[in-house]
Write a protein that holds these residues in place. Structure first.
Motif, PDB file in Angstrom:
ATOM      1  N   THR A   1       0.832  -1.203   0.000  1.00 48.68           N
ATOM      2  CA  THR A   1       0.000   0.000   0.000  1.00 48.68           C
ATOM      3  C   THR A   1       0.867   1.253   0.000  1.00 48.68           C
ATOM      4  OG1 THR A   1      -1.807  -1.135   1.160  1.00 48.68           O
ATOM      5  CG2 THR A   1      -1.766   1.276   1.279  1.00 48.68           C
TER       6      THR A   1
ATOM      7  N   HIS B   1      -5.033   4.151  -5.465  1.00 45.66           N
ATOM      8  CA  HIS B   1      -5.316   3.192  -4.390  1.00 45.66           C
ATOM      9  C   HIS B   1      -6.794   2.805  -4.348  1.00 45.66           C
ATOM     10  CE1 HIS B   1      -4.970   1.157  -0.523  1.00 45.66           C
ATOM     11  NE2 HIS B   1      -6.066   1.807  -0.160  1.00 45.66           N
TER      12      HIS B   1
ATOM     13  N   MET C   1      -8.555  -0.819  -4.861  1.00 42.79           N
ATOM     14  CA  MET C   1      -9.370  -1.513  -3.863  1.00 42.79           C
ATOM     15  C   MET C   1     -10.758  -1.843  -4.411  1.00 42.79           C
ATOM     16  SD  MET C   1      -7.289  -1.969  -1.420  1.00 42.79           S
ATOM     17  CE  MET C   1      -6.054  -2.041  -2.740  1.00 42.79           C
TER      18      MET C   1
ATOM     19  N   GLY D   1      -7.900  -2.308   3.180  1.00 44.50           N
ATOM     20  CA  GLY D   1      -7.103  -1.332   2.429  1.00 44.50           C
ATOM     21  C   GLY D   1      -7.767   0.022   2.353  1.00 44.50           C
TER      22      GLY D   1
ATOM     23  N   PHE E   1      -5.419   3.314   4.286  1.00 48.41           N
ATOM     24  CA  PHE E   1      -4.708   4.212   3.378  1.00 48.41           C
ATOM     25  C   PHE E   1      -4.494   5.615   3.939  1.00 48.41           C
ATOM     26  CE2 PHE E   1      -4.539   7.167  -0.265  1.00 48.41           C
ATOM     27  CZ  PHE E   1      -3.426   6.653  -0.914  1.00 48.41           C
TER      28      PHE E   1
ATOM     29  N   ARG F   1      -1.162   6.104   5.938  1.00 47.22           N
ATOM     30  CA  ARG F   1       0.094   5.586   5.385  1.00 47.22           C
ATOM     31  C   ARG F   1       1.290   6.492   5.670  1.00 47.22           C
ATOM     32  NH1 ARG F   1      -2.421   8.521   1.695  1.00 47.22           N
ATOM     33  NH2 ARG F   1      -1.231   9.716   0.129  1.00 47.22           N
TER      34      ARG F   1
END
Length: 422
Positions: free
Chosen positions: A78, A96, A100, A127, A131, A134
């Motif tokens: 990720t 992202h 997903m 996920g 995110f 991160r």
């Protein structure tokens, strides 16, 4: 001479390839035997001789450990993919969340038509949640991950104690009808009946429609009971740990050899004996459902560390430049982990279900290892030659093309005019 950048990329791919192979050691039980055999070897597949030792070794070394490693690698990816998407046409967030979304759809299709134990739906949902975090400091990510896992453990220990209390009340002299009924209602969660095994055999051993119906039946338990209360919190916790470790350099050979050796020592010299002791408690109880459930709960304490010990061995081998052929094959399998994960389910569904070879419920636990070995051979033999001719695995290419919403480069050496955007 391998550059540091290439070496780091090789290290991540090699660990991912190792994980995608290892996860089959436990998945194969649910793929080829009545579902409750995954938890209780006395339910199906055999619990004596070679079958017992197959259960024991997997219980200690792979059950939950390979999934934990695979999940941590997803957390690491990720961060890695978001970094690579910075400055791109879509940007990190759009890349992202599109990934997903499509992963969720792939996962639903995989769960319904191939393997009800799919993790892709779980990873897509987790996920979505991890995110935004991160960019937190790695130590903060690590603390969050550990706190989530400890909270999950505390919840499961409390539930195990509640089960024991209900069991004691139902079996006490003069137990009330309400106490007996309460125990009967919850006991189905930790023990299965012979009728349940026969229903699994009839479903998965039948035609495609019957097998699909059996998967849908299992998915009700997965999606509405296990996923929100156990699977999702565990995945979130492990992904936070994976993000932190990636940014700390664990998966990219950024640690010293002594640090990796220390991780191996903790995993193998501390956590493996503890897990073996917990497994021995199960055996001494005669696989009593309550004891089995309670000891499996406590095994959550060692899963992540044993998984990291396995990874550390692979990373040290990569650093040493040893076993080059095998590491290259692991790395190729890791670059195609998505395709290999899905192909594993397609192959095993054809091996076990009635619309294929119909071996569901026919093999012992030890005999399932032969199927595992065959699938491993397939993955290790096909991944590298495929990548010599194609930029991605087939499902990676489809996923990437859907995210970008245009075909990506696929065949190598065909010229840029025919390849599309990367």
């Amino acid at each position: 001479m391998t550059t540091a950048s290439a070496e780091r990329h090789l290290s991540i791919d090699a660990v991912r390839g190792f994980a995608v192979l290892g996860i089959l050691l436990m998945n194969i039980v649910g793929m080829g035997l009545p579902s409750f055999a995954y938890i209780d070897p006395t339910h199906a597949g055999g619990a004596t001789g070679a079958d017992f030792w197959t259960w024991a070794v997997n219980n200690v070394l792979t059950d939950g450990k390979m999934r934990a490693l695979f999940t941590m690698l997803f957390g690491a990816s990720t961060v890695l993919i978001a970094e690579r998407a910075t400055g791109g046409a879509l940007g990190p967030a759009a890349t992202h969340y599109r990934r997903m979304f499509w992963l969720l759809l792939f996962g639903f299709a995989h769960a319904v038509f191939a393997w009800f134990g799919d993790v892709l739906v779980l990873y897509a949902l987790a996920g979505l949640l991890i995110f935004p975090f991160r960019k937190l400091a790695p130590r903060t990510q690590l603390v969050i991950g550990v706190v989530v896992l400890v909270a999950l453990l505390a919840k499961n220990v409390w539930q195990a104690q509640q089960l024991e209390a209900l069991h004691a009340a139902a079996n006490a002299p003069g137990a009330t009808a309400a106490a007996v009924k309460a125990w009967q209602e919850v006991s189905v969660a930790i023990q299965a009946s012979p009728e349940a095994a026969q229903a699994d055999i009839a479903g998965f051993g039948g035609d495609f429609a019957a097998a699909t119906a059996a998967r849908l039946n299992m998915l009700q338990l997965f999606y509405f009971v296990l996923l929100p209360t156990d699977m999702l919190p565990e995945a979130i916790g492990q992904m936070f740990v994976g993000m932190a470790l990636f940014r700390m350099g664990f998966f990219t050979l950024g640690w010293s050899s002594r640090a990796y050796a220390a991780m191996i020592a903790v995993g193998y010299l501390v956590c493996v004996p503890v897990t073996a002791w917990l497994a021995s408690n199960i055996v001494r109880s005669g696989f009593d459902p309550l004891v089995l459930h309670e000891q499996e709960v406590w095994q959550q304490t060692t899963r992540t560390l044993i998984g990291l010990a396995h990874a550390s061995v692979v990373l040290l081998v990569v650093r040493a430049g040893a076993a080059g052929w095998l590491i290259d094959r692991f790395a190729a399998a890791g670059r195609m982990a998505f395709s290999n994960y899905l192909m594993t389910s397609i192959i095993t569904s054809l091996v076990f279900c009635g619309y294929g070879f119909g071996l569901y419920g026919q093999l012992s636990r030890f005999e399932l290892i032969y199927v595992v070995a065959g699938v491993w051979a397939f993955i290790l033999l096909w991944s590298r030659p495929w990548l010599e001719h194609f930029h991605y695995g087939p499902f990676e290419w489809a996923w990437r093309s859907l995210v970008q919403w245009k075909p990506q480069r696929f065949v190598k050496g065909t010229g840029t005019a025919a390849q599309g955007a990367g």
